[in-house]
Write a protein that holds these residues in place. Structure first.
Motif, PDB file in Angstrom:
ATOM      1  N   SER A  84      31.661  26.463  27.604  1.00 33.04           N
ATOM      2  CA  SER A  84      32.793  25.545  27.468  1.00 33.04           C
ATOM      3  C   SER A  84      32.607  24.574  26.297  1.00 33.04           C
ATOM      4  CB  SER A  84      32.967  24.739  28.758  1.00 33.04           C
ATOM      5  OG  SER A  84      33.209  25.598  29.833  1.00 33.04           O
ATOM      6  N   PRO A 145      35.034  28.736  33.228  1.00 35.27           N
ATOM      7  CA  PRO A 145      36.272  29.128  33.905  1.00 35.27           C
ATOM      8  C   PRO A 145      36.014  30.295  34.858  1.00 35.27           C
ATOM      9  CG  PRO A 145      36.673  28.762  31.576  1.00 35.27           C
ATOM     10  CD  PRO A 145      35.185  28.702  31.768  1.00 35.27           C
ATOM     11  N   TRP A 161      43.460  37.413  36.182  1.00 35.64           N
ATOM     12  CA  TRP A 161      43.528  36.002  35.787  1.00 35.64           C
ATOM     13  C   TRP A 161      44.839  35.361  36.196  1.00 35.64           C
ATOM     14  CZ3 TRP A 161      39.354  33.443  34.316  1.00 35.64           C
ATOM     15  CH2 TRP A 161      38.309  34.119  33.698  1.00 35.64           C
ATOM     16  N   ARG A 456      39.368  25.709  42.998  1.00 42.16           N
ATOM     17  CA  ARG A 456      39.832  25.761  41.609  1.00 42.16           C
ATOM     18  C   ARG A 456      41.233  26.289  41.517  1.00 42.16           C
ATOM     19  NH1 ARG A 456      35.709  26.571  36.778  1.00 42.16           N
ATOM     20  NH2 ARG A 456      34.203  25.140  37.565  1.00 42.16           N
TER      21      ARG A 456
END
Ligand code: FES
Ligand SMILES: [Fe+2]
Length: 456
Positions: A84, A145, A161, A456
């Protein structure tokens, strides 16, 4: 982002005319990465690759590298393999065992377990955190992620996704009946298969859809494999194995995009290739499992001998060889192929050994049959890159008008033996994805997709 090309001009799946641009154009390829590969359910691996806690296997979802792992809490996770901070691959191995991934660039560390962090994938270590960030860096927000939809089906792991994706089993539909023939034990009992060896990986110069459509139901290209058949690549009482097989039907799933060569459930015969290899122990094993299959499956026995594609890029062979494959998109004209091989977990060592040799002789980069296919796929690509060639569309009219619904299977269409009906269905589905409306018309049967995790 708006498309720089007109899909309705490129794809006429009703009359079977499809532009070569789909197979060579980099703009179309870039749009596919966004519109197909960030939304569809993708095959990312097999549980057998990560049997123990902290085992990981680096997979791909389109062009994105992902880490498939099993944490100590028993969760199967799919995490983006991209730091990230600046995007470094935090895992540079193909496979292994690790509870924490430390980025080699500046040293951010991510944990997959909940014993050190509340959210798997969150940061667990940041060099100079106090001095540089005042200890205030949000370690969950800046974690890896995590793919929101992950499902395990009979050992195979699938991920999407798209938070709006339907549950995987709705996405698969009644194609499940055919995929099961690859995943179940040869005696027909659910599961009971294990991986034989690791994953074969190799690259070839072709478009990813060329591979996917071939496995979706191209019986027409049998001429390509004549030499392998003459060499009797698989024994069936001294005849080439393909010669022993009745002509399979192209069965496609309209609206879902999947397709296979197999037999409809109401097929009048019980087709099979006699598995006779000239070794009494091996022949006895196949005789035994076939008798058990008759008992366990009854009429469902008829759907066997399948090769198929699950939209967009997973393919499988259900019989000898018994394999699962993925064709990963690398560019408009390059792919990375992966193959995994399955065998009955309780088969004798002699059977596993014989099958290992047979599988490698048939499939993969050195397989005789796969070599024929690779020659075709790379050559059709090279033959379609020139500016004049690109002006001329491909013909997908084989079997046009022969489509008949398959009794007992939702949305299934049988278009005969020699047919491009499954390819027409495949490109119809592809167009739906490319238009940005992949779930339109799909009635959810069991609510929203399973969400792997709660935070999440
Ligand atoms: S790129 Fe990973 S810590 Fe900087
Ligand atoms: Fe082939």
């Amino acid at each position: 982002m708006a498309l720089s090309f007109d899909l309705d001009t490129l794809v006429d799946s009703e009359s079977g005319v499809i532009s070569r641009e789909l197979f060579v154009n980099p703009d179309i390829f870039e749009a596919e990465l966004e519109r197909v590969f960030t939304r569809a359910w993708l095959f990312v691996g097999h549980e057998g690759l990560i049997p123990n806690p902290d085992d990981f296997f680096v997979s791909r979802m389109g062009k994105d590298s992902v880490i498939l792992t099993r944490n100590r809490q028993g969760e199967i996770l799919v995490l983006l393999n991209s730091c990230s901070h600046r995007g470094m691959k935090v895992c540079r191995h193909d496979q292994g065992n690790a509870p924490v991934f430390t980025c080699p660039y500046h040293g951010w560390s991510y944990s997959t377990n909940r014993d050190r962090v509340s959210v798997p994938g969150a940061l667990v270590g940041v060099p100079h955190d106090e001095a540089g960030y005042g200890g205030r860096l949000d370690r969950v927000k800046w974690g890896l992620p995590r793919c929101p939809n992950v499902t395990v089906y009979k050992g195979t792991v699938w991920a999407s996704w798209d938070p709006d994706a339907p549950p995987f089993l709705d996405y698969l539909g009644d194609m499940k009946l055919y995929l099961d023939t690859a995943l179940d034990h040869r005696d027909g009992s659910p599961g009971g298969s294990e991986l034989l060896g690791g994953v074969q990986k190799w690259r070839i110069r072709c478009n990813w859809k060329t591979v996917a459509e071939n496995f979706a139901g191209d019986l027409y290209h049998g001429i390509s494999h004549n030499s392998a058949n003459m060499a009797e690549i698989g024994m069936a009482k001294g005849r080439g194995r393909r010669a022993a097989l009745p002509l399979r039907h192209a069965i496609g799933f309209d609206g879902l995009g999947h397709g296979c060569l197999g037999f409809p459930p109401a097929y009048e015969e019980r087709p099979f290739v006699p598995d006779q290899y000239g070794d009494p122990e091996i022949d006895a094993y196949f005789k035994k499992v076939r008798a058990a299959r008759e008992r366990n499956l009854g009429d469902r026995m008829r759907v066997s001998m399948v090769v198929g594609t699950v939209f967009p890029n997973m393919f499988f062979h259900a019989d000898q060889p018994r394999t699962l494959g993925i064709v990963h998109p690398i560019s408009a004209t390059e792919v990375e192929m992966w193959r995994l091989y399955l065998v009955d977990a309780d088969a004798p060592a002699s059977v596993k050994s014989m099958l290992r040799h047979y599988y490698l002789r048939y499939s993969g980069p050195g397989g005789m049959t796969e070599s024929d296919d690779m020659e075709n796929w790379t050559s059709v690509t090279a033959g379609s890159e020139g500016p004049i060639a690109r002006r001329h569309a491909f013909n997908y009219q084989l079997g046009l008008g022969k489509e008949r619904p398959v009794e007992g299977l939702r949305g299934a269409v049988d278009s005969g033996n020699y047919s491009e009906g499954n390819a027409r269905i495949y490109y119809r589905r592809w167009t739906q994805f490319m238009k940005g409306a992949p779930w339109q018309g799909m009635e959810p049967e069991s609510g929203k997709a399973e969400v792997a995790g709660d935070d999440r």
